[in-house]
Scaffold this active site. Structure first.
Site, PDB file in Angstrom:
ATOM      1  N   LYS A  75      76.403  22.246  63.978  1.00 21.77           N
ATOM      2  CA  LYS A  75      77.209  21.720  65.073  1.00 21.77           C
ATOM      3  C   LYS A  75      78.559  21.243  64.547  1.00 21.77           C
ATOM      4  O   LYS A  75      78.677  20.737  63.431  1.00 21.77           O
ATOM      5  CB  LYS A  75      76.480  20.564  65.777  1.00 21.77           C
ATOM      6  CG  LYS A  75      75.148  20.979  66.411  1.00 21.77           C
ATOM      7  CD  LYS A  75      75.364  21.937  67.574  1.00 21.77           C
ATOM      8  CE  LYS A  75      74.062  22.356  68.232  1.00 21.77           C
ATOM      9  NZ  LYS A  75      73.286  23.314  67.429  1.00 21.77           N
ATOM     10  N   ASP A  76      79.568  21.367  65.396  1.00 22.35           N
ATOM     11  CA  ASP A  76      80.948  21.042  65.070  1.00 22.35           C
ATOM     12  C   ASP A  76      81.113  19.545  64.806  1.00 22.35           C
ATOM     13  O   ASP A  76      80.361  18.713  65.311  1.00 22.35           O
ATOM     14  CB  ASP A  76      81.841  21.463  66.238  1.00 22.35           C
ATOM     15  CG  ASP A  76      83.304  21.569  65.847  1.00 22.35           C
ATOM     16  OD1 ASP A  76      83.660  21.174  64.723  1.00 22.35           O
ATOM     17  OD2 ASP A  76      84.096  22.057  66.673  1.00 22.35           O
TER      18      ASP A  76
END
Length: 405
Positions: A75-76
């Site tokens: 995930k970013d």
């Protein structure tokens, strides 16, 4: 430039990710923990950090080895995300009082196996688009309606191409055996570099002054510095490139695969939902492909989104489509001067290849105005990107990955 599926609708403009809460992501698990086993599955909310950063912090706090921990998807950092991690041999009471800035542990349950990449159904997104244009709500709803009916172009997009938008060019140079070009792309084009020290190093490298380039590189660019050290020690360009960390080299090669796939999507954009004779159709419920012999017979299944045309992530084991779809795939390889055997490399860098659907379903959609902003919510299957949806809605001015600019 890749065309838009919804080209006859103007975009809404705007920008995203002003704060992490503007971009919210929640994993949709493939399965739920059973309640017993040696792996503790924890659902974690994190803000402003990558998944790997979170794992490093948890490993230090709980005295774990990162390689023993598991995750379903990366995930970013510039987001508020909820995802599940697996921790071997950890008890729930060890999490009590654990304070990690930017994180909140929501739940903890045991399961029998380590969580592996891809062990998720998909992701839900809630995204705030700020400073949108007039009539943004109606435009966005019209575009989302098209994406729901036809599907979302399954593009990788610019996030795969690195800070200088050239990771795929490095990968292509490696496939071609052009290690001089790979080196030049790794060090970077000074006209595209903002960091003054990095830009100075790139300018020195292009002028042939390796020692000055090595000295000027920012401290964080340790791998690039080791690359220049090898050249200064008399090693050839091939040896220097192949001594780069294998993980990064595979990312470059994967970026080249992604870039080629995106070009296939672009060439099929006007018929993403239409099967052609000779297509290898992707079965969404199974992840398998089959040869389409009678497109008319199979098209109703595509209309129900059971199947879709697929494209190749090229590799040495790739099976290409037949008919016109196969002609397009082979012509792209020929145009780039690459063969499937080009992906059979040494030192653990070979890429086997696989098939990927040209479109993916868009579900759980909702579009609402909130003051001067627009809130867009939707779900996508694993392996697809919210940027492909936002690209259609916002229609931003894009860099052209064909030229790396």
């Amino acid at each position: 430039m890749i065309p838009y599926l919804s080209a006859h609708f103007d975009g809404i403009g705007g920008h995203i990710k002003e704060v992490p809460e503007d971009f919210q992501v929640e994993e949709i698990p493939l399965y739920l923990p059973c309640g017993s086993g040696e792996h503790l599955y924890i659902e974690v909310e994190k803000r402003g950090m990558t998944t790997l950063d979170l794992m490093r912090r948890l490993a230090r706090a709980l005295n774990l080895k990162e390689r023993d921990m598991g995750y379903a998807g990366l995930k970013d950092a510039r987001a508020l995300t909820r995802q599940t991690l697996s921790l071997p041999g950890v008890r729930p009471e060890q999490l009590e009082g654990l304070e990690l800035p930017g994180t909140r542990i929501i739940s903890a349950q045991y399961h029998r196996n380590k969580l592996r990449p891809g062990h998720l159904t998909g992701n839900r997104f809630r995204i705030r688009i700020r400073q949108v244009e007039e009539q943004a709500l109606d435009r966005a709803r019209d575009i989302v309606d098209i994406l729901e009916q036809v599907g979302v172009p399954n593009l990788f997009g610019s996030q795969r191409y690195g800070l200088l938008n050239n990771s795929h060019l490095i990968g292509r140079a490696i496939l071609e055996g052009n290690f001089s070009e790979a080196l030049s792309q790794i060090i970077g084009d000074p006209t595209l570099i903002r960091d003054p020290r990095w830009r100075q190093a790139a300018e020195a490298y292009r002028a042939g002054n390796l020692a000055e380039a090595r000295t000027a590189l920012p401290p964080a660019m340790r791998d690039e510095r080791r690359l220049l050290d090898m050249l200064l020690q008399g090693h050839d360009e091939r040896a220097a490139v192949l001594a780069f960390p294998r993980r990064k080299l595979r990312l470059f090669l994967s970026a080249c695969q992604s870039w080629l796939f995106d070009r296939i999507v672009a060439m099929r954009m006007e018929s993403l939902e239409t099967l052609w004779p000779g297509d290898l159709a992707y079965i969404h419920g199974k992840g398998a492909c089959f040869l389409v012999e009678d497109a008319t017979t199979e098209q109703p299944r595509a209309d129900r989104f059971e199947i879709s045309p697929s494209g190749p992530l090229f590799g040495y084991k790739s099976t290409l489509a037949q008919g016109q779809a196969g002609v397009i795939e082979q012509a792209l390889l020929d145009h780039e001067g690459i063969s499937l055997e080009s992906f059979r490399l040494s030192k653990g860098l070979s890429m086997e290849g696989e098939r990927r659907p040209l479109r993916v379903p868009l579900t759980e959609t909702e579009v609402n105005a909130e003051g001067e902003d627009l809130i867009v919510s939707f779900a996508l299957p694993r392996g697809s990107y919210a940027t492909s949806v936002l690209r259609e809605i916002m229609k931003p001015v894009e860099a052209d990955p064909q030229n790396g600019v």
